[in-house]
Design a protein around this motif. Structure first.
Motif, mmCIF file in Angstrom:
data_model
loop_
_atom_site.group_PDB
_atom_site.id
_atom_site.type_symbol
_atom_site.label_atom_id
_atom_site.label_comp_id
_atom_site.label_asym_id
_atom_site.label_seq_id
_atom_site.Cartn_x
_atom_site.Cartn_y
_atom_site.Cartn_z
ATOM 1 N N ALA B 28 0.851 -1.198 0.000
ATOM 2 C CA ALA B 28 0.000 0.000 0.000
ATOM 3 C C ALA B 28 0.880 1.239 0.000
ATOM 4 N N GLU B 29 0.489 2.201 -0.814
ATOM 5 C CA GLU B 29 1.260 3.443 -0.863
ATOM 6 C C GLU B 29 0.889 4.330 0.305
ATOM 7 N N PHE B 30 1.859 5.028 0.814
ATOM 8 C CA PHE B 30 1.520 6.003 1.839
ATOM 9 C C PHE B 30 2.565 7.096 1.917
ATOM 10 N N ASP B 31 2.110 8.259 2.325
ATOM 11 C CA ASP B 31 3.006 9.371 2.625
ATOM 12 C C ASP B 31 3.325 9.329 4.098
ATOM 13 N N GLU B 32 4.446 9.901 4.419
ATOM 14 C CA GLU B 32 4.809 9.914 5.815
ATOM 15 C C GLU B 32 5.396 11.264 6.177
ATOM 16 N N LYS B 33 4.950 11.809 7.282
ATOM 17 C CA LYS B 33 5.554 13.040 7.777
ATOM 18 C C LYS B 33 6.078 12.747 9.175
ATOM 19 N N VAL B 34 7.361 12.905 9.331
ATOM 20 C CA VAL B 34 7.981 12.580 10.614
ATOM 21 C C VAL B 34 8.049 13.826 11.486
ATOM 22 N N ILE B 35 7.584 13.688 12.693
ATOM 23 C CA ILE B 35 7.607 14.801 13.644
ATOM 24 C C ILE B 35 8.659 14.505 14.710
ATOM 25 N N THR B 36 9.581 15.418 14.880
ATOM 26 C CA THR B 36 10.566 15.241 15.946
ATOM 27 C C THR B 36 10.005 15.819 17.244
ATOM 28 N N MET B 37 10.701 15.523 18.336
ATOM 29 C CA MET B 37 10.259 16.033 19.632
ATOM 30 C C MET B 37 10.217 17.553 19.658
ATOM 31 N N GLU B 38 11.191 18.159 18.998
ATOM 32 C CA GLU B 38 11.241 19.628 18.997
ATOM 33 C C GLU B 38 10.023 20.197 18.286
ATOM 34 N N MET B 39 9.732 19.606 17.112
ATOM 35 C CA MET B 39 8.568 20.067 16.337
ATOM 36 C C MET B 39 7.300 19.916 17.158
ATOM 37 N N TRP B 40 7.200 18.792 17.844
ATOM 38 C CA TRP B 40 5.996 18.485 18.641
ATOM 39 C C TRP B 40 5.811 19.538 19.735
ATOM 40 N N LYS B 41 6.918 19.890 20.367
ATOM 41 C CA LYS B 41 6.817 20.837 21.489
ATOM 42 C C LYS B 41 6.483 22.235 20.998
ATOM 43 N N GLU B 42 6.978 22.561 19.812
ATOM 44 C CA GLU B 42 6.817 23.939 19.342
ATOM 45 C C GLU B 42 5.488 24.186 18.658
ATOM 46 N N SER B 43 4.873 23.134 18.139
ATOM 47 C CA SER B 43 3.726 23.385 17.264
ATOM 48 C C SER B 43 2.405 23.300 18.014
ATOM 49 N N THR B 44 1.345 23.624 17.286
ATOM 50 C CA THR B 44 -0.002 23.486 17.849
ATOM 51 C C THR B 44 -0.608 22.149 17.458
ATOM 52 N N LYS B 46 -0.222 19.159 18.686
ATOM 53 C CA LYS B 46 -0.703 18.347 19.817
ATOM 54 C C LYS B 46 -2.132 18.718 20.200
ATOM 55 N N ALA B 47 -2.389 20.030 20.212
ATOM 56 C CA ALA B 47 -3.729 20.481 20.607
ATOM 57 C C ALA B 47 -4.786 20.044 19.599
ATOM 58 N N SER B 48 -4.351 19.828 18.369
ATOM 59 C CA SER B 48 -5.327 19.449 17.340
ATOM 60 C C SER B 48 -5.579 17.945 17.293
ATOM 61 N N CYS B 49 -4.769 17.182 18.036
ATOM 62 C CA CYS B 49 -4.944 15.722 18.034
ATOM 63 C C CYS B 49 -5.986 15.333 19.070
ATOM 64 N N LEU B 50 -6.850 14.423 18.688
ATOM 65 C CA LEU B 50 -7.997 14.080 19.545
ATOM 66 C C LEU B 50 -7.587 13.769 20.980
ATOM 67 N N PHE B 51 -6.576 12.933 21.153
ATOM 68 C CA PHE B 51 -6.134 12.572 22.496
ATOM 69 C C PHE B 51 -4.786 13.216 22.823
ATOM 70 N N GLY B 52 -4.406 14.218 21.992
ATOM 71 C CA GLY B 52 -3.131 14.890 22.230
ATOM 72 C C GLY B 52 -1.942 14.014 21.958
ATOM 73 N N GLN B 53 -2.114 13.026 21.069
ATOM 74 C CA GLN B 53 -1.024 12.075 20.819
ATOM 75 C C GLN B 53 -0.864 11.817 19.325
ATOM 76 N N LEU B 54 0.331 11.330 18.979
ATOM 77 C CA LEU B 54 0.589 10.815 17.634
ATOM 78 C C LEU B 54 0.592 9.291 17.703
ATOM 79 N N PRO B 55 0.455 8.568 16.615
ATOM 80 C CA PRO B 55 0.367 9.051 15.239
ATOM 81 C C PRO B 55 -1.017 9.583 14.858
#
Lengths: 208, 240
Positions: B28-44, B46-55
């Motif tokens: 199956a084809e898929f795109d992937e966007k990798v989030i580092t810890m720094e990106m996670w801490k700096e961005s919004t 987390k707030a947009s994720c239903l349970f505040g978690q990835l993936p």
């Protein structure tokens, strides 16, 4: 399907949700309650695939793992959404409920005296996720327009939290309404008033 | 069956790895966007994720969180959920147990010191026994039925992580010998290790030698494996 049998300790614990679900679905089931002293002797424990209860029987099919049992009942009783998309969302909500249940169980069994107050303080941060989903769906259920196994799971976990702190849903109007409506469903209402339900403590250590 | 293009946002390895393996194995084809810890801490984000978690997992217009829900969704779409309701229930049961063990493993990984490792490894043969028993009893070489199921990937992924941990920098001379009755788990492990090495050419099933760039805390790989670990007849976790 059926007959259904639950083998478990004399608590609500991890069988709470499945009992409420079966009651609401008009199902009868047999209960085999295990004394903890007998359990530690080991014969039954050794026969359980993962050495744990509950054990659930649906005719000749024997299952363990409470969430696997809930999913199986979901399939049996058309409580797993109307299509693959709803099923995926129900799975997601069930997993979210499980995460909350794990936090609750950890507090109850390991940190009740030291951690209860903080747990109650943090609770809105966890409940607001479910509040948002419930409010958005507008049907009075987490997904779709009828109860799924995730709804029974959430309902049961919220009932336990109301015992812990009777005002914990005051800032979550959709969840509060959800609990009231589920409690008022005739078969659930009957089950919650029954001796079978009331005689069992929520947790095995007597804390709640 | 046509599978919509999937995009996944997740940290480097950890809980998303099993999803990647599934998707790649099934072509199956898929795109992937990798989030580092720094990106996670700096961005919004987390707030947009239903349970505040990835993936975060997107399949067309369906957005999902919770790795187990994502795996089940893919299992349904890819026909990896058993041939009937009974098999589906048994798969769920095995999967929940694997998740229990995985949670135990993750807890160990994130502990501040190594004090829990001994107890974990001591309990491991008992924890693995139900899977070994099921694998050796079944007609085929999978946990349920005769097809690879989504939970198998979870099992494999976990064994791989265990192999790295047991063998690696977290301590020498572990002195743990798993009961040799784990031949079936071993066989499954090897067959899936082989599968993975074919799926990702150039990405060896064993961790590469040191020095390594810093890795996220969720999957600490040992800097160097002793020679025995790459012996094809024995997986790392069975060596004393």
């Amino acid at each position: 399907m059926g007959p259904y049998t639950i083998t478990y300790f004399g608590v609500r614990g991890r069988c709470g949700a499945m009992r409420i679900m079966m009651a609401d679905q008009g199902q009868e089931w047999k209960e085999i309650l295990i004394d903890f002293a007998d359990w530690t002797k080991g014969d039954l424990k050794a026969s359980c695939v993962f050495g744990q209860l509950p054990k659930f029987e649906d005719g000749g099919l024997v299952l363990y793992q409470s969430n696997a049992i809930l999913r199986h009942l979901g399939r049996n009783h058309d409580a797993y959404g109307k299509d693959g998309k709803e099923a995926a969302l129900i799975d997601m909500m069930c997993d979210g409920v499980e995460d909350l249940r794990l936090k609750y169980v950890k507090m109850i069994y390991q940190e009740y005296d030291t951690g209860k107050d903080q747990y109650i303080k943090d609770l809105p941060n966890h409940l607001d996720k479910f509040e948002a989903v419930m409010a958005k769906n507008k049907t009075g259920f987490l997904v779709g327009n009828k109860p799924s196994f995730a709804d029974y799971g959430l309902f049961e976990v919220l009932l336990n939290h109301l015992v812990l702190c009777s005002s914990c849903l005051d800032t979550s109007p959709s969840l509060k309404s959800f609990v009231e409506k589920m409690s008022a469903r005739p078969k659930i209402k009957a089950f919650l008033s029954s001796d079978a339900y009331k005689k069992l403590p929520i947790n095995g250590n007597g804390k709640q | 069956m046509y599978l919509n293009r999937i995009s996944m946002v997740c940290a480097l390895t950890g809980r998303a790895e099993v999803i990647r393996v599934m998707l790649k194995d099934q072509g199956a084809e898929f795109d992937e966007k990798v989030i580092t810890m720094e990106m996670w801490k700096e961005s919004t984000l987390k707030a947009s994720c239903l349970f505040g978690q990835l993936p975060i997992f997107e399949d067309g217009d369906l957005t999902l969180y919770q790795t187990n829900a994502i795996r089940r969704h893919l299992a349904r779409k890819l026909g990896l959920y058993g041939k009937d309701q009974r098999e589906a229930a048994l798969i769920d049961m095995m999967d929940e147990a694997i998740q229990d063990l995985l949670n135990k493993y993750v807890k160990l990984m994130f502990e501040k010191d190594d004090s829990g490792k001994e107890g974990y490894l001591k309990a491991l043969p008992t924890d693995l026994k139900p899977f070994e028993k099921t694998l050796s009893g079944d007609k085929g070489s999978f946990l349920v039925g005769d097809k690879v199921h989504s939970l198998i990937f979870s099992n494999y992924h976990q064994r791989r992580q265990l192999a790295y941990t047991v063998h690696g920098g977290r301590g020498k001379g572990l002195g743990v010998v798993l009961d040799l009755d784990f031949s079936c788990t071993h066989a499954l492990f090897l067959s899936l290790a082989d599968l993975l090495s074919r799926l990702r050419p150039g990405d060896p099933a064993d961790p590469p030698p040191s020095p390594q760039p810093p890795l996220p805390a969720c999957l600490p790989l040992p800097p160097e494996l002793p020679e025995e670990a790459v012996c094809p007849t024995q997986p790392a976790c069975l060596l004393s």
